[in-house]
Design an enzyme around this catalytic site. Structure first.
Site, PDB file in Angstrom:
ATOM      1  N   TRP A  41       0.831  -1.233   0.121  1.00  0.00           N
ATOM      2  CA  TRP A  41      -0.075   0.013  -0.029  1.00  0.00           C
ATOM      3  C   TRP A  41       1.055   1.322   0.045  1.00  0.00           C
ATOM      4  O   TRP A  41       1.818   1.454   0.797  1.00  0.00           O
ATOM      5  CB  TRP A  41      -0.729  -0.008   1.259  1.00  0.00           C
ATOM      6  CG  TRP A  41      -1.692   0.870   1.189  1.00  0.00           C
ATOM      7  CD1 TRP A  41      -2.621   1.556   0.449  1.00  0.00           C
ATOM      8  CD2 TRP A  41      -2.170   1.670   2.748  1.00  0.00           C
ATOM      9  NE1 TRP A  41      -3.360   2.410   1.231  1.00  0.00           N
ATOM     10  CE2 TRP A  41      -3.291   2.703   2.532  1.00  0.00           C
ATOM     11  CE3 TRP A  41      -1.627   1.460   4.114  1.00  0.00           C
ATOM     12  CZ2 TRP A  41      -3.663   3.574   3.542  1.00  0.00           C
ATOM     13  CZ3 TRP A  41      -2.114   2.339   5.106  1.00  0.00           C
ATOM     14  CH2 TRP A  41      -3.043   3.120   4.663  1.00  0.00           C
TER      15      TRP A  41
ATOM     16  N   ASP B  96      -0.625  -5.415   9.535  1.00  0.00           N
ATOM     17  CA  ASP B  96      -1.530  -4.556   9.160  1.00  0.00           C
ATOM     18  C   ASP B  96      -2.896  -5.161   8.869  1.00  0.00           C
ATOM     19  O   ASP B  96      -2.985  -5.939   7.949  1.00  0.00           O
ATOM     20  CB  ASP B  96      -1.082  -3.533   8.148  1.00  0.00           C
ATOM     21  CG  ASP B  96      -1.944  -2.304   7.660  1.00  0.00           C
ATOM     22  OD1 ASP B  96      -3.256  -2.353   8.254  1.00  0.00           O
ATOM     23  OD2 ASP B  96      -1.843  -1.730   6.797  1.00  0.00           O
TER      24      ASP B  96
ATOM     25  N   LYS C 215     -13.277  -0.957   6.321  1.00  0.00           N
ATOM     26  CA  LYS C 215     -13.827  -1.786   5.441  1.00  0.00           C
ATOM     27  C   LYS C 215     -14.759  -2.899   6.014  1.00  0.00           C
ATOM     28  O   LYS C 215     -15.861  -2.752   5.499  1.00  0.00           O
ATOM     29  CB  LYS C 215     -12.440  -2.514   4.761  1.00  0.00           C
ATOM     30  CG  LYS C 215     -11.457  -1.624   4.456  1.00  0.00           C
ATOM     31  CD  LYS C 215     -11.462  -1.172   3.351  1.00  0.00           C
ATOM     32  CE  LYS C 215     -10.253  -0.545   2.572  1.00  0.00           C
ATOM     33  NZ  LYS C 215      -9.751   0.727   2.620  1.00  0.00           N
TER      34      LYS C 215
END
Ligand code: LMR
Length: 409
Positions: A133, A215, A253
Site C-alpha cells: 500500500w 496491518d 472496510k
C-alpha cells in the site's frame, strides 16, 4: 504570507494517487465512467453501502441517548471498545490461559488503520513488501524510519514470491528490524501467503529476532470469516509467545465506516515481560496526547454496540458475507468476460487473488488508455478495486481491457 512561506519551506509533493484518482473520477461527466481506484465497497448499483447492521446500531445509539456520548474518552480511547477490538483480532473465546494471554496485549484507540500504522512507526528499520500500500511508504518516511523492501510479487507468474521474500529477509534483515505484514488480502496484489508459508515466516521472524508488524485492514471482509482472516495474526501470537509483535487494526472496510476513522493499535509483549505492557501503553498514550489527544468516539460506539449484542453480531457476519461474496462474484464475472473475448494474456490470477483488489497485470500505458478512452479509473500499477465492478459495467470494462491490449501499438 511570505513569512508563512518561509517558515514552511515548502517544495512540491506529488498528490496521493488513490485520492487524486477518486477526485478525477468524481468530476468526470462521462455516463459510463467506472471507478476501480480507491478501495471502498460499492453495491451492484455502484452505490455506497452503509451496512444494515450499522444503520440499526446507529438508531439504537440515538434511542440510548447516552449523556456521555460527546464527552472526552481516556487518552488510550474507549476502553470497552479496545477490549472488544482486541478479542475480535486475537480470538479470545474463554480458552484456557486467556487472562495471561490478554495481559500480554496493550491496546490503544487510533485514527483508523492509518493512525495505527503511524503510531507504531518507530525505529530502527522497517521492511515493507514490494509492492505495498503506497501509504505505508509515506507513513514510515514521515516517521523518519529507514525503509527497505522485500520481494513480494513475481510478475512473470503473477504470484506471491515466497522464496524471494524469505531469502531477502534471511540474508539482509537485522535483529530488531520491523517486518510489515498484511494480515490478509494483501494490498495491492491480493496475494496472501498460505498457512504453511505463514508458519515459515513466523519461524524466520522468531529465529532472526525480527519484529512482526501486522496491518489488518480487511478482517472478515476478505473471506467472509473473521477467524480465517485473522489466522496469521493469531498463529504468530499463540505460537510464538516469546516474540513481541504488534497489530494495526482498521474497521473502515469491515464495518463500512470509512469516514469515521475507527481503529486500534495492539502491542503484544512476550510472555516473559508482562509488566512491560503498562509501560508500553503509557508511552503510546504520551504519543497520542501530544498528537491528537484521543481517538474519536462515534465510530467506535457503533462497533461496540454491534459486537456486544449477539443478534447484531450475527447480522454483521451476514453483512460481511454479502460484501465478500459480491466481490468474489465480480472477480469471476470479469474473468469469464475476458476468457469469452479471448483477450490476449492469462486471467486466472483475477480469480485466484483475494480481497478488495486485483493486481491485473495491466501496464501503466494500458491503464492510461483505459482512463482516456473509456473513463475507467485504476491505479497505474494495474491495481483494480474489484468492488467498482457490477453486473452492469463488467462487460464494458472487459471489452475496454480487450481493446487497449489488442490496440496497444
Ligand atoms: C486503498 O488502498 O484504496 C484504501 O485502503 C484507501 C486508502 O486509504 O488508501
Amino acid at each position: 504570507m511570505s513569512k508563512i512561506d518561509t517558515r514552511l519551506n515548502v517544495s512540491p509533493v506529488p498528490p496521493d494517487e488513490i485520492f487524486a484518482l477518486n477526485g478525477a473520477y468524481a468530476v468526470d461527466p462521462h455516463p459510463q465512467k467506472v471507478s476501480l481506484g480507491v478501495g471502498v465497497y460499492r453495491t451492484d448499483d455502484g452505490k455506497p453501502w452503509p451496512l444494515p447492521v450499522v444503520q440499526k446500531a446507529e438508531k439504537e445509539l440515538v434511542v440510548d441517548d447516552d449523556l456521555f456520548r460527546h464527552e472526552y474518552t481516556a487518552i488510550e480511547g474507549d476502553v470497552p471498545f479496545l477490549g472488544i477490538a482486541r478479542d475480535l483480532m486475537f480470538g479470545f473465546e474463554g480458552k484456557q490461559g486467556e487472562e495471561e494471554a490478554k495481559a500480554r496485549i496493550g491496546s490503544v484507540q487510533t485514527v483508523a488503520g492509518t493512525g495505527a500504522n503511524h503510531l507504531g512507526a518507530l525505529p530502527p528499520t522497517v521492511w515493507l513488501s514490494n509492492p505495498s500500500w503506497a501509504n505505508h511508504q509515506t507513513i514510515w518516511e514521515l516517521a523518519g524510519v529507514p525503509r527497505k523492501t522485500y520481494p513480494y510479487y513475481h510478475a512473470a507468474t503473477r504470484s506471491f514470491d515466497f522464496e524471494g521474500m524469505m531469502s531477502s529477509l534471511e540474508s539482509e534483515a537485522q535483529e530488531g528490524d520491523v517486518v510489515l505484514l498484511h494480515a490478509c488480502a494483501h494490498n495491492p496484489t491480493g496475494l496472501d501467503p498460505n498457512k504453511e508459508q505463514w508458519v515459515a515466516i513466523a519461524d524466520l521472524c522468531e529465529r532472526k529476532k525480527l519484529f512482526p508488524f501486522f496491518d489488518s485492514a480487511y478482517q472478515g471482509f476478505a473471506s467472509g470469516s473473521v477467524e480465517e482472516d485473522a489466522w496469521a495474526v493469531r498463529y504468530f501470537f499463540n505460537n510464538k509467545p516469546d516474540m513481541e509483535m504488534c497489530v494495526a487494526q482498521s474497521f473502515s472496510k469491515n464495518f463500512g465506516l470509512y469516514g469515521q476513522r475507527v481503529g486500534a493499535f495492539h502491542y503484544c509483549t512476550n510472555r516473559a515481560s508482562t509488566t512491560l505492557r503498562d509501560v508500553v501503553v503509557n508511552n503510546l498514550c504520551h504519543l497520542i496526547r501530544g498528537e491528537f489527544s484521543m481517538g474519536p468516539r462515534v465510530g467506535c460506539s457503533i462497533v461496540k454496540k454491534v459486537l456486544t449484542n449477539e443478534e447484531l453480531t450475527a447480522d454483521w457476519h451476514q453483512d460481511l458475507q454479502v460484501m465478500s461474496s459480491r466481490i468474489k462474484t465480480m472477480r469471476k464475472a470479469l474473468y469469464n468476460e475476458l476468457v469469452r473475448l479471448q483477450t490476449p494474456g492469462t486471467w486466472e490470477h483475477i480469480i485466484q487473488q483475494n480481497g478488495m483488489f486485483s493486481y491485473t497485470g495491466l501496464t501503466p500505458k494500458q491503464v492510461y488508455a483505459l482512463k482516456d478512452k473509456y473513463h475507467i479509473y485504476l491505479l497505474k500499477s494495474g491495481r483494480a478495486s474489484i468492488s467498482g465492478l457490477s453486473q452492469k459495467n463488467v462487460a464494458y470494462v472487459a471489452q475496454a481491457i480487450d481493446d487497449v491490449i489488442r490496440n496497444e501499438n
